[in-house]
Design a protein around this motif. Structure first.
Motif, PDB file in Angstrom:
ATOM      1  N   PHE A  17     -25.175  12.157 -34.162  1.00  0.00           N
ATOM      2  CA  PHE A  17     -24.810  12.508 -32.971  1.00  0.00           C
ATOM      3  C   PHE A  17     -25.182  11.439 -31.947  1.00  0.00           C
ATOM      4  CE2 PHE A  17     -25.495  16.423 -29.690  1.00  0.00           C
ATOM      5  CZ  PHE A  17     -25.181  15.545 -28.680  1.00  0.00           C
ATOM      6  N   GLN A 135     -33.125  17.888 -30.901  1.00  0.00           N
ATOM      7  CA  GLN A 135     -33.265  16.998 -29.838  1.00  0.00           C
ATOM      8  C   GLN A 135     -34.055  15.880 -30.160  1.00  0.00           C
ATOM      9  OE1 GLN A 135     -31.432  16.897 -26.950  1.00  0.00           O
ATOM     10  NE2 GLN A 135     -32.544  15.343 -25.713  1.00  0.00           N
ATOM     11  N   ILE A 138     -31.583  13.342 -32.260  1.00  0.00           N
ATOM     12  CA  ILE A 138     -30.696  12.902 -31.267  1.00  0.00           C
ATOM     13  C   ILE A 138     -31.206  11.655 -30.487  1.00  0.00           C
ATOM     14  CG2 ILE A 138     -28.958  13.296 -29.348  1.00  0.00           C
ATOM     15  CD1 ILE A 138     -28.934  16.168 -29.879  1.00  0.00           C
ATOM     16  N   THR A 139     -32.467  11.792 -30.014  1.00  0.00           N
ATOM     17  CA  THR A 139     -33.011  10.440 -29.274  1.00  0.00           C
ATOM     18  C   THR A 139     -33.366   9.495 -30.169  1.00  0.00           C
ATOM     19  OG1 THR A 139     -35.135  11.583 -29.387  1.00  0.00           O
ATOM     20  CG2 THR A 139     -33.756  12.073 -27.362  1.00  0.00           C
ATOM     21  N   ILE A 142     -30.027   7.887 -30.845  1.00  0.00           N
ATOM     22  CA  ILE A 142     -29.815   6.887 -29.778  1.00  0.00           C
ATOM     23  C   ILE A 142     -30.890   5.484 -29.937  1.00  0.00           C
ATOM     24  CG2 ILE A 142     -29.872   6.692 -27.237  1.00  0.00           C
ATOM     25  CD1 ILE A 142     -29.115   9.652 -27.097  1.00  0.00           C
ATOM     26  N   GLN A 249     -26.994  19.309 -17.028  1.00  0.00           N
ATOM     27  CA  GLN A 249     -27.697  18.322 -17.857  1.00  0.00           C
ATOM     28  C   GLN A 249     -26.516  17.181 -17.866  1.00  0.00           C
ATOM     29  OE1 GLN A 249     -26.974  18.201 -22.171  1.00  0.00           O
ATOM     30  NE2 GLN A 249     -29.204  18.240 -22.596  1.00  0.00           N
ATOM     31  N   GLN A 250     -25.330  17.561 -17.765  1.00  0.00           N
ATOM     32  CA  GLN A 250     -24.381  16.387 -17.975  1.00  0.00           C
ATOM     33  C   GLN A 250     -24.087  15.793 -16.283  1.00  0.00           C
ATOM     34  OE1 GLN A 250     -23.372  15.079 -20.710  1.00  0.00           O
ATOM     35  NE2 GLN A 250     -24.656  16.462 -21.805  1.00  0.00           N
ATOM     36  N   ILE A 254     -26.975  11.464 -17.083  1.00  0.00           N
ATOM     37  CA  ILE A 254     -27.609  11.156 -18.216  1.00  0.00           C
ATOM     38  C   ILE A 254     -26.933   9.926 -19.163  1.00  0.00           C
ATOM     39  CG2 ILE A 254     -27.356  13.295 -19.639  1.00  0.00           C
ATOM     40  CD1 ILE A 254     -30.351  10.867 -19.898  1.00  0.00           C
ATOM     41  N   ILE A 258     -26.828   6.431 -20.975  1.00  0.00           N
ATOM     42  CA  ILE A 258     -26.968   6.433 -22.277  1.00  0.00           C
ATOM     43  C   ILE A 258     -25.687   5.573 -22.930  1.00  0.00           C
ATOM     44  CG2 ILE A 258     -26.794   7.629 -24.589  1.00  0.00           C
ATOM     45  CD1 ILE A 258     -29.490   8.192 -23.358  1.00  0.00           C
ATOM     46  N   ASN A 287     -37.375   7.228 -24.304  1.00  0.00           N
ATOM     47  CA  ASN A 287     -36.621   8.456 -24.426  1.00  0.00           C
ATOM     48  C   ASN A 287     -37.195   9.455 -25.761  1.00  0.00           C
ATOM     49  OD1 ASN A 287     -34.757  10.608 -24.023  1.00  0.00           O
ATOM     50  ND2 ASN A 287     -33.121   9.580 -24.913  1.00  0.00           N
ATOM     51  N   PHE A 347     -35.858  13.159 -17.634  1.00  0.00           N
ATOM     52  CA  PHE A 347     -34.764  13.949 -18.136  1.00  0.00           C
ATOM     53  C   PHE A 347     -35.303  14.503 -19.803  1.00  0.00           C
ATOM     54  CE2 PHE A 347     -31.633  14.209 -21.738  1.00  0.00           C
ATOM     55  CZ  PHE A 347     -30.490  15.063 -21.020  1.00  0.00           C
ATOM     56  N   GLY A 352     -33.074  17.692 -21.126  1.00  0.00           N
ATOM     57  CA  GLY A 352     -32.902  17.219 -22.556  1.00  0.00           C
ATOM     58  C   GLY A 352     -33.333  18.014 -23.489  1.00  0.00           C
ATOM     59  N   TRP A 356     -31.337  22.809 -25.090  1.00  0.00           N
ATOM     60  CA  TRP A 356     -30.763  23.210 -26.525  1.00  0.00           C
ATOM     61  C   TRP A 356     -31.874  24.418 -26.903  1.00  0.00           C
ATOM     62  CZ3 TRP A 356     -26.225  22.076 -27.201  1.00  0.00           C
ATOM     63  CH2 TRP A 356     -25.809  20.641 -26.790  1.00  0.00           C
ATOM     64  N   CYS A 379     -21.111  21.910 -22.606  1.00  0.00           N
ATOM     65  CA  CYS A 379     -21.642  20.637 -22.503  1.00  0.00           C
ATOM     66  C   CYS A 379     -20.967  19.402 -22.742  1.00  0.00           C
ATOM     67  CB  CYS A 379     -22.814  20.927 -23.315  1.00  0.00           C
ATOM     68  SG  CYS A 379     -24.113  19.538 -22.967  1.00  0.00           S
ATOM     69  N   ASN A 383     -19.710  16.364 -20.386  1.00  0.00           N
ATOM     70  CA  ASN A 383     -20.262  15.112 -20.702  1.00  0.00           C
ATOM     71  C   ASN A 383     -18.674  14.113 -20.652  1.00  0.00           C
ATOM     72  OD1 ASN A 383     -21.106  12.815 -22.397  1.00  0.00           O
ATOM     73  ND2 ASN A 383     -22.123  14.099 -23.741  1.00  0.00           N
TER      74      ASN A 383
HETATM   75  C1  BGC Z   1     -27.666  15.445 -24.355  1.00  0.00           C
HETATM   76  C2  BGC Z   1     -26.706  14.377 -24.711  1.00  0.00           C
HETATM   77  C3  BGC Z   1     -27.702  13.006 -24.259  1.00  0.00           C
HETATM   78  C4  BGC Z   1     -29.066  13.337 -25.100  1.00  0.00           C
HETATM   79  C5  BGC Z   1     -29.981  11.900 -24.545  1.00  0.00           C
HETATM   80  C6  BGC Z   1     -28.991  15.374 -25.165  1.00  0.00           C
HETATM   81  O1  BGC Z   1     -29.691  16.634 -24.846  1.00  0.00           O
HETATM   82  O2  BGC Z   1     -26.807  16.737 -24.900  1.00  0.00           O
HETATM   83  O3  BGC Z   1     -25.598  14.259 -23.936  1.00  0.00           O
HETATM   84  O4  BGC Z   1     -27.198  11.922 -24.754  1.00  0.00           O
HETATM   85  O5  BGC Z   1     -29.660  14.182 -24.651  1.00  0.00           O
HETATM   86  O6  BGC Z   1     -31.219  12.006 -25.189  1.00  0.00           O
END
Ligand code: BGC
Length: 464
Positions: A17, A135, A138-139, A142, A249-250, A254, A258, A287, A347, A352, A356, A379, A383
Motif C-alpha cells: 500500500f 500504519q 504503510i510508512t 512509503i 486525514q486526507q 498529507i 507523499i 515519517n 501527521f 496518521g 486507523w 478515506c 484521498n
Molecule cells: C494514510 C495514507 C497516507 C499515509 C502516510 C495513512 O494513514 O491513510 O493516505 O499516505 O498514512 O503515512
C-alpha cells in the motif's frame, strides 16, 4: 514467534500500500520525460491507483466473508504482480494508468482484508499493537519507495525500474500467504471446527485453546447489522466520527506531500531531480520514525494530547510552507523543507496513526466490519479528491493559497477533534460500546456511565 511472523507476512500488504502509493512521487519526474503530460494526465496517473483502491474497498468485506481471508490475500498478491508488470512495461500513458488501476484494486482490497486477518489471528493481548503496526508497514513501504526513487533517479528507464521493485514484496506476500493458515475466526463461522482447532493450536503453540474457541463462538453469535442498520440513530455519531476523521486525514493534504513531494521541492527552488528526491527520502525516514514513536506512546501519553498537538502543528507548518512560496529569497527553500518535515512528524503522531486505531476501536462489534468498510472507502474517496485536484489547485491559486487551504482544514480539524474525539486510552472496547449504547456524548467516553441515562439498544432505536 509464529504470530509475529504471520502478522509480518500479512503486513506486507500494508507495505505494498505504502510502496505503490509513494513510488509515483519520484517516478512522475521521469515519466513526463518519456511522455508529454498535461496537468490533468499527471493527476490521473497518480489518482488511478486511488480510483482502483476506492472500488476495491467496496466489495472487499463481502469477498473476505465468502471466500475467506487467505484466498483473497493470495489473489491480491497476484493482482499486485500483474498491475506492476503492466505499469512497468507500459508503452503508453493509458497502459500506465491501467496497471496502476489494477494495483489500486489490490491496495483497496488489502487495506481492509490484511488488518482484519492480522486482528483475527492475534491473541487479544497484542491485538491493539498489531493494528498500529499496519500504519508502520504503510510508512515503511512509503520510505522504501522514496529510497528506490532516489537510487534509480537519472538512470535510463528509471521509472520502469522504480515501479518494477514492487514485484518483490508482492511475490513475498504470495509465497508467505501460501503457507499461512486461514483465520480461525472465519473457519468457525464456516462451521469448520476441526480445522479451526488445528489452526489455533498451531498459532498459539498450545493445546489449551478451548477458552479462546468459546470466546470466538460467543462473539460470532452476535447478529451482524445490515447496511441500513448502520445508519440507525445510536450508531450515527460514531459513524460520523469515523468519516470526519478520514475526511480530515486526507483534506489536511498529507498525500500532496507523499505523492508530489519532489514536485513541491522543485517548486520551492531545488533544481535537480536527485536533490529533491533526496529530500523526499528524508521525509520518508522521518515519517517512519515518528510513527514508531506514536506506536509506543499512544497508550502512554494518550490519544487526545498527541492528536491535538499534531493537528495544530500540521496547520502551522502548512501555513509556513505556504508563506515560503510567497517570496523568492533563496534561503526560503530550506524553510520549505523544514516545514514539510515538521508537518510529516505532526501527521504521523496524530491523524496518521490515530485514524486507523480509532476506527478499529469505536465501532460496536455488530457493525464493526461494515462500518470499517465504509470508513476505509470514505478515506480513499477523499484521498482521490485531494490527489486529483492538487496540481490544478496549484495552477489556479498558486502554491501559497493552496497550502493555506489545507492549513485551514487542519484548524477546522483541531476544533472538531477538540470537541468530538474521545480519549480511548485504557478504556476497554466493551466500555466504549456501553457509552455509545447510552447515547452519551462521544467526548465522555472513559468517564463513568450516567445512571439516569436509559440504554439505547439498537432494537429500541430502529423501531422508534
Ligand atoms: C494514510 C495514507 C497516507 C499515509 C502516510 C495513512 O494513514 O491513510 O493516505 O499516505 O498514512 O503515512
Amino acid at each position: 514467534m509464529t504470530i509475529y511472523l504471520v502478522a509480518a507476512i500479512a503486513a506486507l500488504a500494508g507495505l505494498l500500500f505504502g510502496f505503490d502509493t509513494g513510488i509515483i512521487s519520484g517516478a512522475m519526474l521521469f515519466i513526463q520525460k518519456d511522455f508529454p503530460l498535461t496537468t490533468l494526465m499527471k493527476e490521473f496517473i497518480v489518482s488511478s491507483v486511488l480510483l482502483g483502491a476506492m472500488l476495491g474497498s467496496i466489495g472487499t468485506g463481502y469477498l473476505a466473508d465468502v471466500f475467506g481471508r487467505r484466498p483473497v490475500i493470495l489473489v491480491i498478491s497476484g493482482l499486485f504482480i500483474l498491475g506492476t508488470l503492466v505499469a512497468s512495461l507500459a508503452d503508453s500513458v493509458a497502459m500506465i494508468v491501467l496497471g496502476r488501476f489494477c494495483i489500486g484494486l489490490a491496495i483497496g482490497v488489502g487495506s481492509y482484508t490484511a488488518p482484519l486477518y492480522i486482528a483475527e489471528v492475534s491473541p487479544l493481548s497484542i491485538r491493539g499493537g498489531l493494528v498500529s503496526l499496519n500504519q508502520l508497514a504503510i510508512t515503511i513501504g512509503i520510505m522504501c519507495s522514496f529510497i528506490i526513487d532516489y537510487t534509480f533517479a537519472g538512470t535510463e528507464a528509471s521509472w520502469r525500474v522504480m515501479f518494477a521493485f514492487g514485484i518483490i514484496p508482492a511475490v513475498l506476500l504470495g509465497i508467505g500467504m501460501f503457507f499461512l493458515p486461514e483465520s480461525p475466526r472465519w473457519l468457525i463461522k464456516q462451521m469448520k471446527m476441526e480445522q479451526a482447532k488445528k489452526t489455533l493450536t498451531y498459532l498459539r503453540k498450545t493445546t489449551h485453546i478451548d477458552e479462546e474457541l468459546t470466546e470466538i463462538k460467543n462473539s460470532l453469535a452476535i447478529r451482524p447489522m445490515t447496511f441500513r442498520e448502520i445508519f440507525s440513530p445510536w450508531i450515527r455519531p460514531v459513524l460520523f466520527l469515523g468519516m470526519i476523521l478520514g475526511f480530515l486525514q486526507q483534506l489536511s493534504g498529507i498525500n500532496t506531500l507523499i505523492y508530489y513531494a519532489p514536485t513541491i521541492f522543485q517548486l520551492a527552488g531545488f533544481q535537480g531531480e536527485s536533490s529533491s528526491i533526496l529530500a523526499t527520502v528524508g521525509l520518508g525516514i522521518v515519517n517512519v520514525l515518528a510513527t514508531i514513536f506514536a506506536v509506543f506512546f499512544l497508550d502512554k501519553i494518550g490519544r487526545r494530547p498527541l492528536l491535538l498537538t499534531g493537528v495544530l502543528g500540521m496547520g502551522l507548518s502548512l501555513f509556513c510552507l505556504g508563506l515560503t512560496f510567497h517570496t523568492t529569497a533563496d534561503y526560503l527553500r530550506y524553510a520549505a523543507i523544514a516545514s514539510t518535515f515538521v508537518y510529516i512528524i505532526c501527521f504521523a503522531i496524530s491523524l496518521g496513526a490515530l485514524l486507523w486505531l480509532l476506527v478499529s476501536e469505536i465501532f460496536p462489534l455488530e457493525v464493526r466490519g461494515m462500518a470499517m468498510g465504509v470508513a476505509v472507502f470514505n478515506c480513499w474517496f477523499w484521498n482521490f479528491v485531494v490527489s486529483s485536484t492538487f496540481l490544478t489547485l496549484v495552477e489556479a491559486l498558486g502554491p501559497t493559497l493552496t497550502f493555506f487551504t489545507y492549513a485551514s482544514m487542519c484548524i477546522f480539524g483541531f476544533i472538531i477533534c477538540y470537541y468530538y474525539v474521545p480519549e480511548t486510552k485504557g478504556v476497554s472496547l466493551e466500555e466504549i460500546e456501553a457509552h455509545i449504547r447510552q447515547g452519551l456524548p462521544l467526548r465522555e467516553i472513559g468517564q463513568p456511565l450516567r445512571e439516569d441515562y436509559p440504554e439505547l439498544t439498537p432494537s429500541k432505536q430502529t423501531s422508534a
